[in-house]
Design a protein around this motif. Structure first.
Motif, PDB file in Angstrom:
ATOM      1  N   LEU A  15       0.827  -1.211   0.000  1.00 12.04           N
ATOM      2  CA  LEU A  15       0.000   0.000   0.000  1.00 12.04           C
ATOM      3  C   LEU A  15       0.859   1.259   0.000  1.00 12.04           C
ATOM      4  CD1 LEU A  15      -2.909  -0.831   2.476  1.00 12.04           C
ATOM      5  CD2 LEU A  15      -3.020  -0.626  -0.008  1.00 12.04           C
ATOM      6  N   LEU A  16       1.895   1.267   0.820  1.00 18.02           N
ATOM      7  CA  LEU A  16       2.786   2.426   0.866  1.00 18.02           C
ATOM      8  C   LEU A  16       3.489   2.636  -0.473  1.00 18.02           C
ATOM      9  CD1 LEU A  16       4.377   2.037   4.409  1.00 18.02           C
ATOM     10  CD2 LEU A  16       2.728   3.760   3.680  1.00 18.02           C
ATOM     11  N   ASN A  17       3.907   1.546  -1.105  1.00 21.00           N
ATOM     12  CA  ASN A  17       4.561   1.661  -2.408  1.00 21.00           C
ATOM     13  C   ASN A  17       3.594   2.130  -3.493  1.00 21.00           C
ATOM     14  OD1 ASN A  17       7.161   1.012  -1.646  1.00 21.00           O
ATOM     15  ND2 ASN A  17       6.883  -1.170  -2.000  1.00 21.00           N
ATOM     16  N   ALA A  18       2.322   1.825  -3.320  1.00 22.42           N
ATOM     17  CA  ALA A  18       1.336   2.222  -4.327  1.00 22.42           C
ATOM     18  C   ALA A  18       0.876   3.667  -4.156  1.00 22.42           C
ATOM     19  CB  ALA A  18       0.135   1.286  -4.271  1.00 22.42           C
ATOM     20  N   PHE A  19       0.799   4.146  -2.916  1.00 27.29           N
ATOM     21  CA  PHE A  19       0.198   5.457  -2.675  1.00 27.29           C
ATOM     22  C   PHE A  19       1.172   6.515  -2.151  1.00 27.29           C
ATOM     23  CE2 PHE A  19      -3.377   2.455  -2.291  1.00 27.29           C
ATOM     24  CZ  PHE A  19      -4.149   2.936  -3.342  1.00 27.29           C
ATOM     25  N   VAL A  20       2.025   6.167  -1.208  1.00 29.86           N
ATOM     26  CA  VAL A  20       2.908   7.158  -0.579  1.00 29.86           C
ATOM     27  C   VAL A  20       4.186   7.348  -1.386  1.00 29.86           C
ATOM     28  CG1 VAL A  20       4.225   7.702   1.502  1.00 29.86           C
ATOM     29  CG2 VAL A  20       1.961   6.676   1.692  1.00 29.86           C
ATOM     30  N   ARG A  21       4.768   6.274  -1.873  1.00 26.94           N
ATOM     31  CA  ARG A  21       6.033   6.353  -2.608  1.00 26.94           C
ATOM     32  C   ARG A  21       5.953   7.273  -3.830  1.00 26.94           C
ATOM     33  NH1 ARG A  21       8.698   3.255  -6.635  1.00 26.94           N
ATOM     34  NH2 ARG A  21      10.943   3.356  -6.395  1.00 26.94           N
ATOM     35  N   PRO A  22       4.904   7.176  -4.673  1.00 34.28           N
ATOM     36  CA  PRO A  22       4.847   8.112  -5.809  1.00 34.28           C
ATOM     37  C   PRO A  22       4.789   9.577  -5.374  1.00 34.28           C
ATOM     38  CG  PRO A  22       3.319   6.312  -6.143  1.00 34.28           C
ATOM     39  CD  PRO A  22       3.843   6.185  -4.751  1.00 34.28           C
ATOM     40  N   LEU A  23       4.102   9.845  -4.278  1.00 31.22           N
ATOM     41  CA  LEU A  23       4.039  11.210  -3.757  1.00 31.22           C
ATOM     42  C   LEU A  23       5.419  11.678  -3.301  1.00 31.22           C
ATOM     43  CD1 LEU A  23       2.218  13.617  -2.978  1.00 31.22           C
ATOM     44  CD2 LEU A  23       1.933  12.513  -0.759  1.00 31.22           C
ATOM     45  N   LEU A  24       6.143  10.807  -2.604  1.00 34.82           N
ATOM     46  CA  LEU A  24       7.498  11.149  -2.168  1.00 34.82           C
ATOM     47  C   LEU A  24       8.427  11.364  -3.353  1.00 34.82           C
ATOM     48  CD1 LEU A  24       8.015   8.728   0.860  1.00 34.82           C
ATOM     49  CD2 LEU A  24       7.686  11.197   0.931  1.00 34.82           C
ATOM     50  N   ILE A  25       8.257  10.588  -4.401  1.00 33.31           N
ATOM     51  CA  ILE A  25       9.101  10.745  -5.591  1.00 33.31           C
ATOM     52  C   ILE A  25       8.862  12.106  -6.230  1.00 33.31           C
ATOM     53  CG2 ILE A  25       9.464   9.900  -7.950  1.00 33.31           C
ATOM     54  CD1 ILE A  25       9.081   7.063  -6.838  1.00 33.31           C
ATOM     55  N   VAL A  26       7.606  12.498  -6.327  1.00 28.85           N
ATOM     56  CA  VAL A  26       7.295  13.803  -6.925  1.00 28.85           C
ATOM     57  C   VAL A  26       7.824  14.941  -6.055  1.00 28.85           C
ATOM     58  CG1 VAL A  26       5.393  15.369  -7.500  1.00 28.85           C
ATOM     59  CG2 VAL A  26       5.309  12.989  -8.230  1.00 28.85           C
ATOM     60  N   LEU A  27       7.654  14.835  -4.747  1.00 28.62           N
ATOM     61  CA  LEU A  27       8.102  15.899  -3.853  1.00 28.62           C
ATOM     62  C   LEU A  27       9.623  16.043  -3.807  1.00 28.62           C
ATOM     63  CD1 LEU A  27       5.623  15.437  -0.859  1.00 28.62           C
ATOM     64  CD2 LEU A  27       5.617  17.251  -2.595  1.00 28.62           C
ATOM     65  N   THR A  28      10.327  14.962  -4.029  1.00 27.86           N
ATOM     66  CA  THR A  28      11.794  15.001  -3.947  1.00 27.86           C
ATOM     67  C   THR A  28      12.445  14.914  -5.322  1.00 27.86           C
ATOM     68  OG1 THR A  28      11.921  12.600  -3.653  1.00 27.86           O
ATOM     69  CG2 THR A  28      11.784  13.950  -1.652  1.00 27.86           C
ATOM     70  N   LEU A  29      11.715  15.233  -6.354  1.00 29.68           N
ATOM     71  CA  LEU A  29      12.238  15.107  -7.714  1.00 29.68           C
ATOM     72  C   LEU A  29      13.539  15.876  -7.945  1.00 29.68           C
ATOM     73  CD1 LEU A  29      11.639  13.697 -10.358  1.00 29.68           C
ATOM     74  CD2 LEU A  29      10.340  15.705 -11.061  1.00 29.68           C
ATOM     75  N   PRO A  30      13.673  17.123  -7.479  1.00 29.98           N
ATOM     76  CA  PRO A  30      14.958  17.815  -7.705  1.00 29.98           C
ATOM     77  C   PRO A  30      16.144  17.087  -7.064  1.00 29.98           C
ATOM     78  CG  PRO A  30      13.279  19.386  -7.041  1.00 29.98           C
ATOM     79  CD  PRO A  30      12.686  18.022  -6.870  1.00 29.98           C
ATOM     80  N   VAL A  31      15.969  16.583  -5.855  1.00 32.42           N
ATOM     81  CA  VAL A  31      17.055  15.858  -5.181  1.00 32.42           C
ATOM     82  C   VAL A  31      17.351  14.555  -5.924  1.00 32.42           C
ATOM     83  CG1 VAL A  31      17.761  14.750  -3.029  1.00 32.42           C
ATOM     84  CG2 VAL A  31      16.446  16.868  -2.961  1.00 32.42           C
ATOM     85  N   THR A  32      16.301  13.892  -6.390  1.00 31.44           N
ATOM     86  CA  THR A  32      16.477  12.640  -7.123  1.00 31.44           C
ATOM     87  C   THR A  32      17.241  12.875  -8.424  1.00 31.44           C
ATOM     88  OG1 THR A  32      14.427  11.796  -6.175  1.00 31.44           O
ATOM     89  CG2 THR A  32      15.270  10.665  -8.111  1.00 31.44           C
ATOM     90  N   VAL A  33      16.914  13.944  -9.114  1.00 24.80           N
ATOM     91  CA  VAL A  33      17.615  14.257 -10.365  1.00 24.80           C
ATOM     92  C   VAL A  33      19.071  14.604 -10.080  1.00 24.80           C
ATOM     93  CG1 VAL A  33      17.724  15.917 -12.269  1.00 24.80           C
ATOM     94  CG2 VAL A  33      15.529  14.952 -11.594  1.00 24.80           C
ATOM     95  N   LEU A  34      19.317  15.426  -9.055  1.00 21.02           N
ATOM     96  CA  LEU A  34      20.691  15.803  -8.720  1.00 21.02           C
ATOM     97  C   LEU A  34      21.538  14.607  -8.281  1.00 21.02           C
ATOM     98  CD1 LEU A  34      20.185  19.207  -6.861  1.00 21.02           C
ATOM     99  CD2 LEU A  34      21.232  18.828  -9.107  1.00 21.02           C
ATOM    100  N   SER A  35      20.908  13.644  -7.635  1.00 17.82           N
ATOM    101  CA  SER A  35      21.646  12.459  -7.188  1.00 17.82           C
ATOM    102  C   SER A  35      21.666  11.361  -8.250  1.00 17.82           C
ATOM    103  CB  SER A  35      21.046  11.914  -5.895  1.00 17.82           C
ATOM    104  OG  SER A  35      19.775  11.355  -6.156  1.00 17.82           O
ATOM    105  N   MET A  36      21.172  11.680  -9.436  1.00 18.48           N
ATOM    106  CA  MET A  36      21.101  10.730 -10.563  1.00 18.48           C
ATOM    107  C   MET A  36      20.305   9.472 -10.194  1.00 18.48           C
ATOM    108  SD  MET A  36      24.824  11.192 -12.296  1.00 18.48           S
ATOM    109  CE  MET A  36      25.753  11.093 -10.780  1.00 18.48           C
ATOM    110  N   GLY A  37      19.248   9.665  -9.436  1.00 20.96           N
ATOM    111  CA  GLY A  37      18.344   8.571  -9.100  1.00 20.96           C
ATOM    112  C   GLY A  37      18.675   7.818  -7.832  1.00 20.96           C
ATOM    113  N   LEU A  38      19.829   8.090  -7.246  1.00 20.33           N
ATOM    114  CA  LEU A  38      20.224   7.348  -6.045  1.00 20.33           C
ATOM    115  C   LEU A  38      19.332   7.665  -4.846  1.00 20.33           C
ATOM    116  CD1 LEU A  38      24.109   7.479  -6.309  1.00 20.33           C
ATOM    117  CD2 LEU A  38      22.586   5.555  -6.770  1.00 20.33           C
ATOM    118  N   PHE A  39      18.684   8.821  -4.863  1.00 21.82           N
ATOM    119  CA  PHE A  39      17.804   9.174  -3.751  1.00 21.82           C
ATOM    120  C   PHE A  39      16.579   8.261  -3.689  1.00 21.82           C
ATOM    121  CE2 PHE A  39      14.856  11.864  -1.279  1.00 21.82           C
ATOM    122  CZ  PHE A  39      15.674  12.118  -0.197  1.00 21.82           C
ATOM    123  N   LEU A  40      16.288   7.552  -4.779  1.00 21.96           N
ATOM    124  CA  LEU A  40      15.182   6.586  -4.766  1.00 21.96           C
ATOM    125  C   LEU A  40      15.434   5.469  -3.754  1.00 21.96           C
ATOM    126  CD1 LEU A  40      14.366   6.332  -8.567  1.00 21.96           C
ATOM    127  CD2 LEU A  40      13.039   7.471  -6.784  1.00 21.96           C
TER     128      LEU A  40
END
Length: 123
Positions: free
Chosen positions: A41-66
């Motif tokens: 459930l968390l992977n289906a609902f919360v994880r996508p929200l966290l990915i969107v909110l942290t997109l700049p950090v994820t891009v800067l870390s080349m995806g490692l922040f995932l």
């Protein structure tokens, strides 16, 4: 049927993780079932929200922040359940990586044994 089998196998994977990492504890197989359900459930609902909110950090870390996001959702499931406990971030990180690998293996095995999903158009 495939969903139920996948759920049971993911619960078995959580029990296996307790043998590989002493920082992850599951009280019983029933607790592992609940933990697999909550992680899903968390992977289906919360994880996508966290990915969107942290997109700049994820891009800067080349995806490692995932990896951090996966660890946080794994630890969040631990905080929501009594029978499932993860001792710290590093155990959550290792547990989430191993759980993801187990999930991938289970998905590939189920695909080969039970065939393609019913929603896919015939080829």
């Amino acid at each position: 049927m495939k969903l139920i089998i996948r759920w049971l196998l993911l619960a078995c994977a959580l029990v296996l993780l307790t043998q590989l990492d002493p920082g992850i504890q599951v009280r019983s197989f029933g607790s592992a079932l609940w933990a697999a359900f909550v992680i899903g459930l968390l992977n289906a609902f919360v994880r996508p929200l966290l990915i969107v909110l942290t997109l700049p950090v994820t891009v800067l870390s080349m995806g490692l922040f995932l990896f951090v996001i996966n660890a946080l959702t794994f630890q969040m499931a631990s905080g929501l359940l009594d029978g499932f406990h993860v001792q710290g971030f590093w155990h959550a990180l290792l547990g989430s990586v191993l759980y993801s690998v187990c999930s991938l293996v289970i998905d590939v095995a189920l695909e080969r044994v039970m065939g393609p999903r019913m929603m896919q158009p015939p080829q």
